[in-house]
Motif scaffolding. Structure first.
Motif, PDB file in Angstrom:
ATOM      1  N   ILE A  62      17.604  72.050  33.219  1.00 46.85           N
ATOM      2  CA  ILE A  62      18.608  73.102  33.445  1.00 46.85           C
ATOM      3  C   ILE A  62      18.332  74.243  32.480  1.00 46.85           C
ATOM      4  CG2 ILE A  62      21.074  73.654  33.382  1.00 46.85           C
ATOM      5  CD1 ILE A  62      21.597  70.656  33.954  1.00 46.85           C
ATOM      6  N   ARG A  63      18.185  75.463  33.003  1.00 48.34           N
ATOM      7  CA  ARG A  63      17.881  76.631  32.160  1.00 48.34           C
ATOM      8  C   ARG A  63      19.068  76.988  31.274  1.00 48.34           C
ATOM      9  NH1 ARG A  63      15.218  77.873  36.924  1.00 48.34           N
ATOM     10  NH2 ARG A  63      13.020  78.431  36.637  1.00 48.34           N
ATOM     11  N   ASP A  64      18.739  77.487  30.070  1.00 50.56           N
ATOM     12  CA  ASP A  64      19.764  78.023  29.169  1.00 50.56           C
ATOM     13  C   ASP A  64      20.056  79.465  29.557  1.00 50.56           C
ATOM     14  OD1 ASP A  64      20.043  75.784  27.532  1.00 50.56           O
ATOM     15  OD2 ASP A  64      18.299  76.359  26.345  1.00 50.56           O
ATOM     16  N   ALA A  65      21.260  79.930  29.210  1.00 49.17           N
ATOM     17  CA  ALA A  65      21.632  81.319  29.485  1.00 49.17           C
ATOM     18  C   ALA A  65      20.749  82.285  28.703  1.00 49.17           C
ATOM     19  CB  ALA A  65      23.097  81.540  29.135  1.00 49.17           C
ATOM     20  N   SER A  66      20.240  81.852  27.534  1.00 48.89           N
ATOM     21  CA  SER A  66      19.449  82.742  26.683  1.00 48.89           C
ATOM     22  C   SER A  66      17.955  82.767  27.041  1.00 48.89           C
ATOM     23  CB  SER A  66      19.603  82.326  25.223  1.00 48.89           C
ATOM     24  OG  SER A  66      19.105  81.011  25.045  1.00 48.89           O
ATOM     25  N   SER A  67      17.551  82.001  28.072  1.00 49.22           N
ATOM     26  CA  SER A  67      16.125  81.960  28.419  1.00 49.22           C
ATOM     27  C   SER A  67      15.938  81.834  29.928  1.00 49.22           C
ATOM     28  CB  SER A  67      15.456  80.773  27.725  1.00 49.22           C
ATOM     29  OG  SER A  67      14.126  80.636  28.184  1.00 49.22           O
ATOM     30  N   PRO A  68      15.024  82.610  30.507  1.00 45.26           N
ATOM     31  CA  PRO A  68      14.750  82.477  31.945  1.00 45.26           C
ATOM     32  C   PRO A  68      13.763  81.349  32.248  1.00 45.26           C
ATOM     33  CG  PRO A  68      13.444  84.269  31.045  1.00 45.26           C
ATOM     34  CD  PRO A  68      14.288  83.722  29.905  1.00 45.26           C
ATOM     35  N   PHE A  69      13.324  80.623  31.226  1.00 44.32           N
ATOM     36  CA  PHE A  69      12.287  79.615  31.390  1.00 44.32           C
ATOM     37  C   PHE A  69      12.826  78.202  31.181  1.00 44.32           C
ATOM     38  CE2 PHE A  69      10.344  83.427  29.483  1.00 44.32           C
ATOM     39  CZ  PHE A  69       9.531  83.812  30.542  1.00 44.32           C
ATOM     40  N   LEU A  70      12.136  77.245  31.790  1.00 46.61           N
ATOM     41  CA  LEU A  70      12.380  75.833  31.518  1.00 46.61           C
ATOM     42  C   LEU A  70      11.346  75.370  30.496  1.00 46.61           C
ATOM     43  CD1 LEU A  70      13.029  74.331  35.075  1.00 46.61           C
ATOM     44  CD2 LEU A  70      14.700  74.670  33.245  1.00 46.61           C
ATOM     45  N   PHE A  71      11.794  74.695  29.458  1.00 50.28           N
ATOM     46  CA  PHE A  71      10.915  74.202  28.392  1.00 50.28           C
ATOM     47  C   PHE A  71      10.374  72.841  28.830  1.00 50.28           C
ATOM     48  CE2 PHE A  71      10.820  73.764  23.455  1.00 50.28           C
ATOM     49  CZ  PHE A  71       9.456  73.899  23.477  1.00 50.28           C
ATOM     50  N   GLN A  72       9.062  72.747  29.052  1.00 50.77           N
ATOM     51  CA  GLN A  72       8.455  71.535  29.597  1.00 50.77           C
ATOM     52  C   GLN A  72       7.420  70.942  28.642  1.00 50.77           C
ATOM     53  OE1 GLN A  72       8.965  70.467  33.359  1.00 50.77           O
ATOM     54  NE2 GLN A  72      10.810  71.368  32.477  1.00 50.77           N
ATOM     55  N   ASN A  73       7.164  69.650  28.816  1.00 54.44           N
ATOM     56  CA  ASN A  73       6.080  68.936  28.142  1.00 54.44           C
ATOM     57  C   ASN A  73       6.118  69.111  26.616  1.00 54.44           C
ATOM     58  OD1 ASN A  73       3.900  67.202  28.187  1.00 54.44           O
ATOM     59  ND2 ASN A  73       2.411  68.874  28.278  1.00 54.44           N
ATOM     60  N   THR A  74       7.277  68.847  26.037  1.00 58.39           N
ATOM     61  CA  THR A  74       7.424  68.895  24.584  1.00 58.39           C
ATOM     62  C   THR A  74       8.011  67.562  24.107  1.00 58.39           C
ATOM     63  OG1 THR A  74       8.215  70.237  22.738  1.00 58.39           O
ATOM     64  CG2 THR A  74       9.721  69.958  24.597  1.00 58.39           C
ATOM     65  N   ASN A  75       8.283  67.464  22.824  1.00 60.54           N
ATOM     66  CA  ASN A  75       8.735  66.198  22.249  1.00 60.54           C
ATOM     67  C   ASN A  75      10.148  66.296  21.707  1.00 60.54           C
ATOM     68  OD1 ASN A  75       6.195  64.897  22.629  1.00 60.54           O
ATOM     69  ND2 ASN A  75       5.430  66.084  20.909  1.00 60.54           N
ATOM     70  N   SER A  76      10.809  65.146  21.678  1.00 58.43           N
ATOM     71  CA  SER A  76      12.143  65.038  21.119  1.00 58.43           C
ATOM     72  C   SER A  76      12.276  63.658  20.491  1.00 58.43           C
ATOM     73  CB  SER A  76      13.186  65.244  22.216  1.00 58.43           C
ATOM     74  OG  SER A  76      14.482  65.216  21.640  1.00 58.43           O
ATOM     75  N   SER A  77      13.460  63.357  19.982  1.00 56.72           N
ATOM     76  CA  SER A  77      13.689  62.047  19.378  1.00 56.72           C
ATOM     77  C   SER A  77      15.135  61.622  19.590  1.00 56.72           C
ATOM     78  CB  SER A  77      13.364  62.068  17.884  1.00 56.72           C
ATOM     79  OG  SER A  77      14.228  62.969  17.213  1.00 56.72           O
ATOM     80  N   LEU A  78      15.326  60.304  19.539  1.00 56.90           N
ATOM     81  CA  LEU A  78      16.648  59.699  19.690  1.00 56.90           C
ATOM     82  C   LEU A  78      16.812  58.679  18.580  1.00 56.90           C
ATOM     83  CD1 LEU A  78      19.256  58.974  21.328  1.00 56.90           C
ATOM     84  CD2 LEU A  78      17.837  57.347  22.579  1.00 56.90           C
ATOM     85  N   LEU A  79      17.931  58.742  17.872  1.00 57.29           N
ATOM     86  CA  LEU A  79      18.233  57.828  16.788  1.00 57.29           C
ATOM     87  C   LEU A  79      19.540  57.108  17.091  1.00 57.29           C
ATOM     88  CD1 LEU A  79      17.819  56.865  13.792  1.00 57.29           C
ATOM     89  CD2 LEU A  79      19.231  58.827  13.147  1.00 57.29           C
ATOM     90  N   LEU A  80      19.526  55.788  16.979  1.00 57.69           N
ATOM     91  CA  LEU A  80      20.729  54.975  17.142  1.00 57.69           C
ATOM     92  C   LEU A  80      20.920  54.135  15.879  1.00 57.69           C
ATOM     93  CD1 LEU A  80      20.000  53.553  20.720  1.00 57.69           C
ATOM     94  CD2 LEU A  80      21.511  55.454  20.177  1.00 57.69           C
TER      95      LEU A  80
END
Length: 191
Positions: A68-86
């Motif tokens: 889902i695009r952000d209001a501040s960007s016309p682009f979709l951010f693809q193929n990057t990294n993130s993390s989840l901590l539990l």
């Protein structure tokens, strides 16, 4: 045949768990976040009648494809990294099979969840694209089970496979954060 007694570990014993595996995100969360590797470590305290309490730490490296695009960007951010901590606390019970080397456990619990959601912000006045990582904090609940085998090894005292379902009210990419975790691990105590 499963029994609830007869092969109980000593009450008050402290055990350590460590495992590696994957998560399978569900719904919109699963569309945007794909698991690459997941680590789980914990400290377990045995109690009477095969009950146990456990403090657990899960860290998951994730591949991120924005949906889902952000209001501040016309682009979709693809193929990057993130993390989840539990970070959580579980309580459960071990059920021993007739062959005392095998047992199964059921558990439930909950705790603190932190997830990163990468973002690109476009500043048209400076012709600048900037990457940010928005961290979201929430709570989560979890239920799970494991199948374990007691070995003769001094380090790999118990090996197990673990499966759990967890869910959080945290919202990312138009849906809540929830998934299935699968781990292969070991449990050991200091003699």
């Amino acid at each position: 045949m499963i029994s609830t007694g007869g092969f109980a570990q000593k009450s008050g014993k402290i055990l350590f768990t460590t495992s590696v595996g994957v998560i399978n995100g569900q719904g919109n969360f699963g569309k945007a976040f794909k698991s690459t590797v997941a680590f789980n470590s914990g400290v377990e305290l045995t109690m009477k009648n095969d009950w146990f309490g456990q403090f657990v730490f899960d860290f998951n490296a994730l591949k991120y494809d924005q949906q889902i695009r952000d209001a501040s960007s016309p682009f979709l951010f693809q193929n990057t990294n993130s993390s989840l901590l539990l970070l959580g606390i579980n309580g459960g019970k071990d059920f021993h099979f007739h062959n005392k080397k095998w047992f199964t456990s059921i558990y439930g619990g909950g705790g603190y969840l932190n997830i990163g959601e990468p973002r690109i912000t476009i500043d048209n006045t400076l012709n600048l694209a900037k990457q940010d990582n928005v961290r979201k904090n929430s709570v989560f609940a979890r239920v799970g089970t494991r199948l374990a085998y007691i070995t003769k090894s001094s380090f790999f005292q118990t090996v197990y496979i673990d499966g759990s379902y967890w869910t959080s009210p945290a919202k990312v990419q138009g849906g809540t954060v929830n998934g299935l975790s699968f781990y292969l691990g070991t449990r050991f105590g200091i003699q």
